[in-house]
Design a protein around this motif. Structure first.
Motif, short mmCIF file in Angstrom:
data_model
loop_
_atom_site.label_atom_id
_atom_site.label_comp_id
_atom_site.label_asym_id
_atom_site.label_seq_id
_atom_site.Cartn_x
_atom_site.Cartn_y
_atom_site.Cartn_z
N HIS A 130 29.60 54.72 13.31
CA HIS A 130 30.96 55.00 12.87
C HIS A 130 30.94 56.08 11.80
O HIS A 130 30.02 56.15 10.98
N ARG A 131 31.94 56.94 11.79
CA ARG A 131 31.95 58.10 10.91
C ARG A 131 32.14 57.75 9.44
O ARG A 131 31.72 58.50 8.54
N PHE A 132 32.80 56.62 9.15
CA PHE A 132 33.06 56.28 7.76
C PHE A 132 31.79 55.74 7.10
O PHE A 132 31.18 54.78 7.61
N ARG A 170 44.85 55.57 14.56
CA ARG A 170 45.40 56.37 13.47
C ARG A 170 44.64 56.12 12.16
O ARG A 170 44.45 57.03 11.36
N THR A 171 44.20 54.89 11.94
CA THR A 171 43.44 54.60 10.72
C THR A 171 41.98 55.00 10.83
O THR A 171 41.33 55.26 9.81
N HIS A 183 44.66 56.86 -0.39
CA HIS A 183 45.96 57.48 -0.64
C HIS A 183 46.74 57.90 0.61
O HIS A 183 47.83 58.45 0.49
N HIS A 184 46.17 57.70 1.79
CA HIS A 184 46.89 58.04 3.02
C HIS A 184 47.69 56.87 3.59
O HIS A 184 48.38 57.04 4.60
N ALA A 185 47.58 55.70 2.99
CA ALA A 185 48.31 54.53 3.50
C ALA A 185 49.77 54.60 3.08
O ALA A 185 50.09 54.83 1.90
N PHE A 186 50.68 54.38 4.03
CA PHE A 186 52.12 54.37 3.81
C PHE A 186 52.60 52.92 3.73
O PHE A 186 51.83 51.99 4.03
N PHE A 229 41.52 56.51 7.47
CA PHE A 229 40.59 55.60 6.78
C PHE A 229 41.23 54.87 5.61
O PHE A 229 40.52 54.35 4.73
N CYS A 230 42.54 54.83 5.54
CA CYS A 230 43.24 54.17 4.45
C CYS A 230 44.21 53.13 5.02
O CYS A 230 45.09 53.48 5.81
#
Length: 354
Positions: free
Chosen positions: A67-69, A127-128, A168-171, A178-179
């Protein structure tokens, strides 16, 4: 677009009171009765006079192979600091898991129920960038709890650092990039809400990617100011409007990058008068980062972090730090790079006698 005027103007008398108040805060005796309040912590280190560092063994979870993360970086940040004798175990606080009620100050009931209950669609998982698992939920909740705890400690001791955070990308209603839970937003909302006068909070986001989720969450909140310095042609493709966005060209190097931060940060502190700064010290502006596109060096990141911390602390303003983004297959090198913020914070802690 910069719309500080919409965030309100403060009189000079209020500014003076603010600075005096925060200088008093930073010099407060650790045995002060305020220390006996309840922190969002499983383990506290009230007896230590060294830099408070927030970490939890559950900051990680299992991911599919390749996995990339780079999930393995979180414990290795702490290992790097121990190995180089930057910190000791007497400085390490452990956060409680963030409750659903705490997360609800930012995220919608529907999203939290789906996320915690494992009802996230395949599309939303793509999307995550993460396949859903109960371990992932636990990891994200502890990470958010860690940022909240770092903020709480900073308000009492002047400076505190987590070994995770910066999602910081989580809405409010979905995750992205990744958020999954926006730890910065949850911390800001929580700490504003628990103060009688509604604290003012400045979010300094120096991750290479714009903090679009955070900007969206606080677009109509006058007591939170979002400041983002990012690579303009990088993710997210569709940017939100922070209170101040500095969009940098691909290939920006140390000197130009730092000059942009130096040009704006002191003025923001003087004008907005925050009661707390949340600092996202992402290392993905580094020239070796797989998702970065900027050209900062290790020394450039160190000078950036040192400058931000010194500038804020000299104003008598508490600051809590998170590590933000960083992407490399060499986990050991990446973890050491993430530890730069803690090394800079340790130096500032000693310099200012916190």
């Amino acid at each position: 677009m910069f719309h500080l005027c919409q965030k309100s103007t403060y009189r000079a008398t209020i500014k003076c009171k603010h600075v005096v108040l925060n200088e008093t805060l930073l010099k407060r005796n650790p045995m002060h009765r305020a220390w006996r309040r309840s922190f969002n912590a499983e383990h506290v280190c009230l007896e230590s006079r060294a830099l408070p560092l927030v970490h939890h063994v559950k900051y990680i979870c299992d991911l599919p192979e390749n996995h990339r993360f780079p999930m393995g970086k979180f414990p290795k940040v702490l290992e790097s600091l121990f190995r180089d004798q930057v910190i000791t175990d007497k400085q390490v606080w452990a956060p409680k898991i963030a409750s659903k009620g705490l997360l609800g100050c930012v995220h919608t009931e529907e999203y939290l129920s789906n996320f915690i209950g494992g009802k996230i669609s395949e599309k939303d998982q793509r999307r995550t960038g993460f396949p859903w698992s109960s371990g992932l939920v636990q990891r994200c909740r502890y990470e958010t709890g860690g940022t909240v705890l770092a903020g709480e400690i900073a308000l009492h001791r002047g400076l505190a650092c987590s070994t995770a955070g910066g999602t910081h990308h989580a809405f409010p209603g979905y995750g992205a990039g990744f958020c999954l839970l926006n730890d910065l937003a949850v911390t800001a909302k929580h700490l504003m809400g628990e103060s009688a006068s509604k604290r003012k909070i400045l979010i300094v986001d120096l991750d290479v990617h714009q903090g679009d989720g955070t900007a969206f969450i606080f677009k109509d909140e006058p007591n939170v100011f979002t400041f983002s310095v990012h690579c303009g042609k990088n993710f997210p493709l569709r940017k939100q409007q922070s209170d101040l966005d500095l969009s940098l060209e691909d290939g920006t190097e140390d000197k130009e990058y730092l000059s942009k931060v130096q040009e704006h940060l002191p003025w923001l502190l003087e004008t907005f008068h925050p009661d707390l700064v949340l600092y996202d010290s992402g290392v993905d502006p580094h020239w070796e980062d797989e998702l970065g596109r900027l050209r900062l060096t290790d020394e450039g990141l160190y000078q950036r972090d040192l400058y931000v911390l010194q500038t804020v602390i000299k104003k008598g303003i508490p600051v809590a730090t998170v590590i933000g983004g960083g992407y490399s297959r060499d986990i050991d090198r990446l973890a050491r790079r993430h530890s730069i913020i803690h090394r800079a914070a340790s130096k500032v802690w000693r310099e200012y006698g916190l």
